[in-house]
Design a protein around this motif. Structure first.
Motif, short mmCIF file in Angstrom:
data_model
loop_
_atom_site.label_atom_id
_atom_site.label_comp_id
_atom_site.label_asym_id
_atom_site.label_seq_id
_atom_site.Cartn_x
_atom_site.Cartn_y
_atom_site.Cartn_z
N ALA A 1 0.81 -1.23 0.00
CA ALA A 1 0.00 0.00 0.00
C ALA A 1 0.84 1.27 0.00
N ALA A 2 2.16 1.15 0.09
CA ALA A 2 3.02 2.34 0.15
C ALA A 2 4.44 1.92 -0.18
N GLY A 3 5.31 2.91 -0.31
CA GLY A 3 6.71 2.61 -0.63
C GLY A 3 7.37 1.76 0.45
N ALA A 4 7.24 2.19 1.70
CA ALA A 4 7.88 1.45 2.79
C ALA A 4 7.30 0.04 2.89
N HIS A 5 6.02 -0.08 2.61
CA HIS A 5 5.36 -1.40 2.63
C HIS A 5 5.95 -2.28 1.51
N GLY A 6 6.23 -1.67 0.37
CA GLY A 6 6.86 -2.39 -0.73
C GLY A 6 8.25 -2.86 -0.31
N GLU A 7 8.97 -2.01 0.39
CA GLU A 7 10.33 -2.37 0.83
C GLU A 7 10.31 -3.63 1.71
N ILE A 8 9.40 -3.63 2.68
CA ILE A 8 9.40 -4.79 3.60
C ILE A 8 8.92 -6.04 2.85
N ALA B 1 20.77 6.62 1.13
CA ALA B 1 19.52 5.85 0.96
C ALA B 1 18.40 6.59 1.69
N HIS B 2 17.18 6.33 1.28
CA HIS B 2 16.04 6.92 1.98
C HIS B 2 15.95 6.30 3.37
N GLY B 3 15.46 7.09 4.34
CA GLY B 3 15.38 6.62 5.73
C GLY B 3 14.62 5.32 5.88
N THR B 4 13.62 5.12 5.03
CA THR B 4 12.83 3.90 5.15
C THR B 4 13.66 2.65 4.84
N ASN B 5 14.73 2.80 4.05
CA ASN B 5 15.59 1.63 3.74
C ASN B 5 16.26 1.13 5.01
N CYS C 1 16.56 -2.21 -4.98
CA CYS C 1 16.61 -0.82 -5.42
C CYS C 1 15.31 -0.10 -5.07
N ASP C 2 15.45 0.98 -4.32
CA ASP C 2 14.31 1.82 -3.97
C ASP C 2 14.06 2.76 -5.14
N GLU C 3 12.97 2.48 -5.84
CA GLU C 3 12.68 3.19 -7.08
C GLU C 3 11.45 4.07 -6.89
N ALA C 4 11.35 4.61 -5.66
CA ALA C 4 10.19 5.47 -5.36
C ALA C 4 10.08 6.59 -6.39
N ASN C 5 11.23 7.07 -6.85
CA ASN C 5 11.23 8.21 -7.78
C ASN C 5 11.49 7.76 -9.22
N ILE D 1 8.20 0.57 -6.41
CA ILE D 1 7.84 1.79 -7.13
C ILE D 1 6.75 2.50 -6.33
N ASN D 2 6.86 3.80 -6.15
CA ASN D 2 5.76 4.53 -5.52
C ASN D 2 4.81 5.02 -6.61
N LEU D 3 3.68 4.33 -6.76
CA LEU D 3 2.73 4.80 -7.78
C LEU D 3 2.24 6.20 -7.42
N HIS D 4 2.22 6.48 -6.11
CA HIS D 4 1.75 7.80 -5.65
C HIS D 4 2.86 8.85 -5.77
N LYS D 5 3.66 8.75 -6.79
CA LYS D 5 4.63 9.80 -7.08
C LYS D 5 4.64 9.98 -8.57
N THR D 6 4.84 8.87 -9.25
CA THR D 6 5.06 8.92 -10.69
C THR D 6 3.78 8.70 -11.48
N PRO E 1 -1.47 11.72 -6.09
CA PRO E 1 -0.64 12.70 -5.38
C PRO E 1 0.19 12.06 -4.28
N HIS E 2 1.37 12.59 -4.10
CA HIS E 2 2.26 12.12 -3.03
C HIS E 2 2.06 13.04 -1.83
N GLY E 3 2.11 12.47 -0.65
CA GLY E 3 1.90 13.28 0.54
C GLY E 3 0.42 13.34 0.86
C1 LIG Z 1 13.14 7.34 -2.03
C2 LIG Z 1 11.94 6.98 -1.19
N1 LIG Z 1 11.84 5.73 -0.67
C3 LIG Z 1 10.78 5.37 0.08
C4 LIG Z 1 9.76 6.25 0.35
C5 LIG Z 1 8.63 5.80 1.23
O1 LIG Z 1 7.42 5.79 0.57
P1 LIG Z 1 6.04 5.79 1.39
O2 LIG Z 1 5.95 7.14 2.04
O3 LIG Z 1 4.99 5.59 0.38
O4 LIG Z 1 6.11 4.70 2.39
C6 LIG Z 1 9.81 7.55 -0.17
C7 LIG Z 1 8.75 8.50 0.11
O5 LIG Z 1 8.73 9.61 -0.30
C8 LIG Z 1 10.93 7.92 -0.97
O6 LIG Z 1 11.04 9.14 -1.48
#
Ligand SMILES: Cc1ncc(COP(=O)(O)O)c(C=O)c1O
Length: 405
Positions: free
Chosen positions: A57-64, A90-94, A163-167, A187-192, A196-198
């Motif tokens: 449901a989200a980027g961080a959820h995809g990571e786990i 790396a993004h903090g969620t990584n 690879c975190d491909e959120a962007n 992939i964050n669909l809510h970005k690309t 809307p993101h956020g």
């Molecule tokens: C590079 C990157 N990775 C991971 C995330 C986490 O995505 P989400 O907020 O959907 O969990 C973001 C969110 O902006 C991001 O920019």
């Protein structure tokens, strides 16, 4: 702020898509199953990977989800590994994901070009490392130019490349990560892809993987046989379900409509525009603000407040002053690798006129910082709510509205 096409909102609200219940039998859900099956294919094509799950449901959820598949694959091999390499860009969620997946995080320091140093990876990579988690473009907005070499080093010792491909809006149609040796991407669909993101969601964080990880995909997997789509739960090695039903279907619909309406050339053009806009901004602001990595960026550029230090003005003051000029401030104090960061991501949808207006305003603010620094320290002045007590807000958040007495 990125503008998303309204037509994709309309499509997601069409009764045929918005009314069906997820418990509806497969026989009368063929349309939506086909759509999800095809969307998986589109995302696999865009990323250069073999399979996709749309459930997270989200980027961080995809990571786990991705890291759980890596873990399951290693366990199936009888391979006990305890570490994950994570660079400082790396993004903090990584970092959080590797910890939540019960790995010990081993940090990597980026080099003078702001990217991962393959030699350092080679030094830290051993048979105890399960994976490397790379954000690409990284949080400095830079392309990880050594990724293919890094993937080779990691694979040689039996590890996986995440690879975190959120962007992804920086890379669509330009580079396929699967061709660079990446094993898992989210992939964050809510970005690309037109959501809307956020703003607190909902979002979607599909995960694309290489064949080797396919047995571990979350269930159900959508199969197609003789023109009929079905939900396949009979996958004994699956990591299980990671989301109720099939994910945030409304977001998947927007992504599907966006991809079809843009087509391959349109997607590439969107990425080219995102990168061009960020570089245009970067060049426009060079000299007025300190640019820690003076080289072409991808979809975002990162400046700092170093040039304003002598006037005792900082990043927060600059961001607050932007509000007086009617701009939503950019991300500040992130990434952490540079002190006092101002991260600007214009996206592909801003016009040249808007970018020029923003550049003029930022240059004006830099002049004010020198000549009238109090203007910045007291900003914002033209809004009802001035500076909030951010420490209080973080420590004692008031999450409920209560009427004034
Ligand atoms: C590079 C990157 N990775 C991971 C995330 C986490 O995505 P989400 O907020 O959907 O969990 C973001 C969110 O902006 C991001 O920019």
């Amino acid at each position: 702020m990125k503008y998303n096409p309204k037509v994709n909102e309309e499509i997601a609200r069409m009764p045929g898509f918005s009314l069906p219940h997820p418990y509806q039998p497969e026989t009368i859900s063929q349309g939506i199953l086909r759509l999800m099956y095809e969307l998986e294919g589109f995302l696999a094509e865009i990323t250069g990977m073999d399979h996709v799950t749309l459930q997270p449901a989200a980027g961080a959820h995809g990571e786990i989800t991705g890291m759980m598949m890596v873990k399951a694959c290693l366990q199936a091999r009888g391979d006990k590994r305890s570490k994950v390499l994570v660079p400082d860009t790396a993004h903090g969620t990584n970092c959080s994901t590797s910890t939540v997946a019960s790995y010990q995080m081993v940090g990597l320091t980026s080099n003078e070009r702001g990217v991962i140093n393959p030699q350092q990876v080679a030094e830290k990579m051993d048979e105890g490392v399960a994976a490397i988690m790379v954000t690409n473009p990284n949080t400095l907005g830079l392309f990880e130019e050594n990724l293919a070499e890094i993937a080779e080093i990691v694979h040689r010792k039996g590890g996986f490349v995440y690879c975190d491909e959120a962007n992804l809006n920086a890379l669509m149609g330009i580079v396929k990560l699967g061709h660079l040796g990446v094993d898992v991407v989210h992939i964050n669909l809510h970005k690309t892809f037109s959501t809307p993101h956020g703003g607190g969601g909902p979002g979607a964080g599909p995960v694309a993987i290489k064949k080797e990880l396919a047995p571990y995909l979350p269930i159900p997997v959508i199969d197609k046989k003789e023109g009929t789509y079905r939900l396949n739960y009979e996958r004994p090695q699956s990591i299980g379900k990671v989301r109720a039903f099939y994910g945030n279907v409304g977001i998947l619909l927007r992504a599907y409509a966006y991809i079809l309406s843009m087509g391959p050339d349109g997607l590439r053009r969107a990425s080219e525009m995102a990168v061009l806009n960020a570089n245009y901004l970067m060049h426009g602001l060079k000299g007025a603000y300190h640019l820690p990595y003076d080289r072409p960026c991808m979809h975002e550029c990162v400046f700092t407040d170093r040039l304003q230090e002598k006037s005792h003005v900082n990043t927060l003051d600059i961001a607050k002053r932007l509000i007086d000029y009617g701009f939503h401030p950019p991300t500040i104090y992130f990434p952490l690798v540079v002190k006092g960061a101002l991260m600007m991501e214009p996206t592909e949808t801003e016009s040249k006129e808007n970018l020029d207006r923003f550049i003029r305003t930022m240059i004006q603010i830099a002049k004010e910082a020198e000549q009238q620094p109090d203007l910045l320290r007291q900003a914002p002045q033209r809004v009802k709510v001035r500076r909030l007590d951010e420490v209080q807000a973080a420590r004692k958040p008031r999450l409920r509205w209560t009427p004034k007495e």
